[in-house]
Design a protein around this motif. Structure first.
Motif, PDB file in Angstrom:
ATOM      1  N   ALA A 155     -24.958   0.733 -45.200  1.00  0.00           N
ATOM      2  CA  ALA A 155     -24.234  -0.441 -45.688  1.00  0.00           C
ATOM      3  C   ALA A 155     -25.179  -1.620 -45.882  1.00  0.00           C
ATOM      4  CB  ALA A 155     -23.114  -0.800 -44.717  1.00  0.00           C
ATOM      5  N   LEU A 156     -26.140  -1.772 -44.970  1.00  0.00           N
ATOM      6  CA  LEU A 156     -27.116  -2.843 -45.096  1.00  0.00           C
ATOM      7  C   LEU A 156     -27.957  -2.660 -46.360  1.00  0.00           C
ATOM      8  CD1 LEU A 156     -28.720  -5.287 -44.129  1.00  0.00           C
ATOM      9  CD2 LEU A 156     -30.001  -3.763 -42.606  1.00  0.00           C
ATOM     10  N   CYS A 157     -28.373  -1.446 -46.625  1.00  0.00           N
ATOM     11  CA  CYS A 157     -29.167  -1.186 -47.830  1.00  0.00           C
ATOM     12  C   CYS A 157     -28.366  -1.479 -49.093  1.00  0.00           C
ATOM     13  CB  CYS A 157     -29.657   0.262 -47.834  1.00  0.00           C
ATOM     14  SG  CYS A 157     -31.038   0.574 -46.703  1.00  0.00           S
ATOM     15  N   GLU A 158     -27.087  -1.191 -49.059  1.00  0.00           N
ATOM     16  CA  GLU A 158     -26.250  -1.513 -50.217  1.00  0.00           C
ATOM     17  C   GLU A 158     -26.244  -3.014 -50.465  1.00  0.00           C
ATOM     18  OE1 GLU A 158     -21.644  -0.851 -51.835  1.00  0.00           O
ATOM     19  OE2 GLU A 158     -22.296   0.006 -49.925  1.00  0.00           O
ATOM     20  N   PHE A 159     -26.133  -3.796 -49.392  1.00  0.00           N
ATOM     21  CA  PHE A 159     -26.197  -5.250 -49.526  1.00  0.00           C
ATOM     22  C   PHE A 159     -27.542  -5.683 -50.113  1.00  0.00           C
ATOM     23  CE2 PHE A 159     -28.037  -8.990 -47.364  1.00  0.00           C
ATOM     24  CZ  PHE A 159     -27.263  -9.995 -47.915  1.00  0.00           C
ATOM     25  N   LEU A 160     -28.620  -5.066 -49.659  1.00  0.00           N
ATOM     26  CA  LEU A 160     -29.959  -5.440 -50.107  1.00  0.00           C
ATOM     27  C   LEU A 160     -30.279  -4.926 -51.502  1.00  0.00           C
ATOM     28  CD1 LEU A 160     -31.941  -4.757 -46.802  1.00  0.00           C
ATOM     29  CD2 LEU A 160     -31.247  -6.982 -47.714  1.00  0.00           C
ATOM     30  N   ASP A 206     -32.738   5.106 -46.841  1.00  0.00           N
ATOM     31  CA  ASP A 206     -33.728   6.141 -46.564  1.00  0.00           C
ATOM     32  C   ASP A 206     -33.621   6.549 -45.096  1.00  0.00           C
ATOM     33  OD1 ASP A 206     -36.431   7.339 -45.821  1.00  0.00           O
ATOM     34  OD2 ASP A 206     -36.680   7.057 -47.983  1.00  0.00           O
ATOM     35  N   PRO A 207     -33.513   7.839 -44.794  1.00  0.00           N
ATOM     36  CA  PRO A 207     -33.387   8.294 -43.397  1.00  0.00           C
ATOM     37  C   PRO A 207     -34.547   7.887 -42.499  1.00  0.00           C
ATOM     38  CG  PRO A 207     -32.814  10.056 -44.918  1.00  0.00           C
ATOM     39  CD  PRO A 207     -33.390   8.948 -45.748  1.00  0.00           C
ATOM     40  N   ALA A 208     -35.682   7.508 -43.081  1.00  0.00           N
ATOM     41  CA  ALA A 208     -36.809   7.058 -42.258  1.00  0.00           C
ATOM     42  C   ALA A 208     -36.430   5.841 -41.425  1.00  0.00           C
ATOM     43  CB  ALA A 208     -38.010   6.728 -43.145  1.00  0.00           C
ATOM     44  N   MET A 209     -35.417   5.112 -41.851  1.00  0.00           N
ATOM     45  CA  MET A 209     -34.991   3.914 -41.128  1.00  0.00           C
ATOM     46  C   MET A 209     -34.406   4.251 -39.757  1.00  0.00           C
ATOM     47  SD  MET A 209     -33.227   1.916 -44.334  1.00  0.00           S
ATOM     48  CE  MET A 209     -33.085   0.314 -43.533  1.00  0.00           C
ATOM     49  N   LEU A 210     -34.015   5.502 -39.570  1.00  0.00           N
ATOM     50  CA  LEU A 210     -33.463   5.935 -38.294  1.00  0.00           C
ATOM     51  C   LEU A 210     -34.537   6.092 -37.222  1.00  0.00           C
ATOM     52  CD1 LEU A 210     -30.978   8.685 -39.550  1.00  0.00           C
ATOM     53  CD2 LEU A 210     -30.426   6.348 -38.842  1.00  0.00           C
ATOM     54  N   HIS A 211     -35.792   5.966 -37.615  1.00  0.00           N
ATOM     55  CA  HIS A 211     -36.897   6.192 -36.684  1.00  0.00           C
ATOM     56  C   HIS A 211     -37.832   4.985 -36.646  1.00  0.00           C
ATOM     57  CE1 HIS A 211     -35.615  10.329 -36.215  1.00  0.00           C
ATOM     58  NE2 HIS A 211     -35.502  10.406 -37.522  1.00  0.00           N
ATOM     59  N   PRO A 212     -37.329   3.840 -36.163  1.00  0.00           N
ATOM     60  CA  PRO A 212     -38.184   2.650 -36.081  1.00  0.00           C
ATOM     61  C   PRO A 212     -39.363   2.837 -35.147  1.00  0.00           C
ATOM     62  CG  PRO A 212     -36.146   2.343 -34.850  1.00  0.00           C
ATOM     63  CD  PRO A 212     -35.975   3.598 -35.643  1.00  0.00           C
ATOM     64  N   GLU A 213     -39.218   3.755 -34.179  1.00  0.00           N
ATOM     65  CA  GLU A 213     -40.329   3.981 -33.252  1.00  0.00           C
ATOM     66  C   GLU A 213     -41.575   4.488 -33.975  1.00  0.00           C
ATOM     67  OE1 GLU A 213     -38.342   7.933 -33.733  1.00  0.00           O
ATOM     68  OE2 GLU A 213     -37.664   5.855 -33.511  1.00  0.00           O
ATOM     69  N   ALA A 214     -41.375   5.086 -35.162  1.00  0.00           N
ATOM     70  CA  ALA A 214     -42.506   5.625 -35.915  1.00  0.00           C
ATOM     71  C   ALA A 214     -43.394   4.518 -36.489  1.00  0.00           C
ATOM     72  CB  ALA A 214     -41.999   6.525 -37.043  1.00  0.00           C
ATOM     73  N   VAL A 215     -42.846   3.309 -36.630  1.00  0.00           N
ATOM     74  CA  VAL A 215     -43.633   2.203 -37.186  1.00  0.00           C
ATOM     75  C   VAL A 215     -43.791   1.067 -36.180  1.00  0.00           C
ATOM     76  CG1 VAL A 215     -43.013   2.732 -39.569  1.00  0.00           C
ATOM     77  CG2 VAL A 215     -41.577   1.161 -38.246  1.00  0.00           C
ATOM     78  N   ALA A 216     -43.397   1.303 -34.928  1.00  0.00           N
ATOM     79  CA  ALA A 216     -43.424   0.232 -33.925  1.00  0.00           C
ATOM     80  C   ALA A 216     -44.816  -0.300 -33.664  1.00  0.00           C
ATOM     81  CB  ALA A 216     -42.792   0.725 -32.617  1.00  0.00           C
ATOM     82  N   SER A 217     -45.836   0.474 -34.015  1.00  0.00           N
ATOM     83  CA  SER A 217     -47.214   0.041 -33.762  1.00  0.00           C
ATOM     84  C   SER A 217     -47.622  -1.151 -34.621  1.00  0.00           C
ATOM     85  CB  SER A 217     -48.186   1.200 -34.004  1.00  0.00           C
ATOM     86  OG  SER A 217     -48.101   1.653 -35.341  1.00  0.00           O
TER      87      SER A 217
END
Length: 333
Positions: free
Chosen positions: A203-208, A213-224
């Motif tokens: 829903a947020l992406c629709e607003f934007l 993208d399912p990658a958004m479900l894994h914020p830990e992957a970019v936390a560095s």
């Protein structure tokens, strides 16, 4: 147009988690807190006429070299960034946007923005700098925000200030919802986000105007991308879960729960947060809260008066004019 994105909310409401979820999107780059946008806005008279290249260079050196700014956390080359600011359109918003755009380019992304909880209190200023901004407001149970803030070493105030901070953030969000142009303000709740991230992020992406993208479900992957020194963000290096929901039950004293629910009750109920019914807090607690709220209100009025006077005596164009950001647009009221 590649509209800038700003993540806002009460401190300790999960804005860092949301920043990383957005940063995990293949087209969006949201950096760690930069801490130079608001100081630049309120110091803008010191930079002089930005149509002069020397003044833009001085502004760039101030952004990149001032102690307290978090420019080093962006991993950008200082000299190159200053040069880019010199070559940018001659407005404050363009200079600030140039830094954020360079961060996005460093990560191979098209859209840029910033995350700082305090921006929720400064949305008029933010829209003067970035008229086409999209603001994402993350809301969390006020009791959890207060409970988390009281445990932060960097939080220099007491629980009364924390309660006022959450109330002000909620009220500023309501004002934005009423007065911002369509497509400029979006609110979501932390508890819903961590319980079932996919539909919330979709829903947020629709607003934007972006494809989810399912990658958004894994914020830990970019936390560095965020500084390791911020130990209070340790949870962002783990899988998303609801473990921090209702943590206030163990963190708050009974009088703090009473204060939160007595003065924030209507706001809490409006977002579906259940109250304990502990009753009215002691008179001394309410009196101290009233003094804190009055002091904070007076400080905001003084800041607004000074800024209003500056706007009357100066007609400088502040808006960002970076290829599709802010061009031919009027600032939101």
């Amino acid at each position: 147009m590649e509209r800038p994105i700003f993540v806002v909310g009460c401190p300790r409401s999960g804005t860092t988690l949301l920043q990383l979820m957005l940063h995990a999107h293949p087209r969006i780059a949201i950096p760690p807190e930069t801490r130079f946008l608001l100081p630049a806005y309120y110091r803008r008279a010191h930079f002089g006429d930005l149509r002069l290249r020397a003044n833009r260079r001085a502004l760039g050196e101030w952004i990149t070299g001032t102690r307290g700014h978090k420019f080093p956390d962006l991993g950008l080359d200082t000299a190159e960034t200053v040069r880019r600011i010199e070559e940018a359109p001659p407005t404050l918003g363009s200079a600030l946007g140039t830094v954020l755009r360079e961060y996005a380019r460093r990560h191979g992304k098209q859209r840029w923005g910033d995350k700082r909880p305090a921006y929720i209190q400064y949305l008029p200023e933010l829209f003067r700098l970035f008229p086409d901004a999209q603001v994402v407001h993350l809301i969390r149970d006020g009791r959890d925000c207060v409970g988390s803030l009281k445990g932060m070493k960097w939080w220099e105030h007491d629980s009364h200030h924390a309660v006022v901070t959450w109330a002000n953030a909620i009220d500023a969000g309501h004002e934005a919802a009423r007065h911002c142009p369509d497509g400029s303000y979006y609110a979501l709740q932390y508890e819903h986000l961590v319980a079932d991230p996919a539909p919330q992020l979709s829903a947020l992406c629709e607003f934007l105007g972006e494809r989810y993208d399912p990658a958004m479900l894994h914020p830990e992957a970019v936390a560095s991308v965020n500084p390791r020194r911020k130990k209070h963000h340790a949870r962002t290096h783990k899988d998303v879960d609801s473990a921090a929901v209702r943590a206030w039950e163990e963190r708050l004293e009974p009088w703090e729960v009473q204060l939160c629910e007595y003065v924030l009750g209507d706001r809490l109920r409006a977002y579906g947060y259940e109250l304990t019914g502990l009753g009215r807090p002691p008179a001394a607690v309410l009196a101290r809260y009233a003094r804190t709220r009055a002091w904070r209100k007076q400080a905001a009025l003084r800041r607004g008066f000074r800024d209003g006077w500056h706007r009357i005596v100066s007609d400088d164009d502040l808006a960002c004019h970076l290829g599709g950001s802010g061009q031919d647009l009027q600032p939101a009221p």
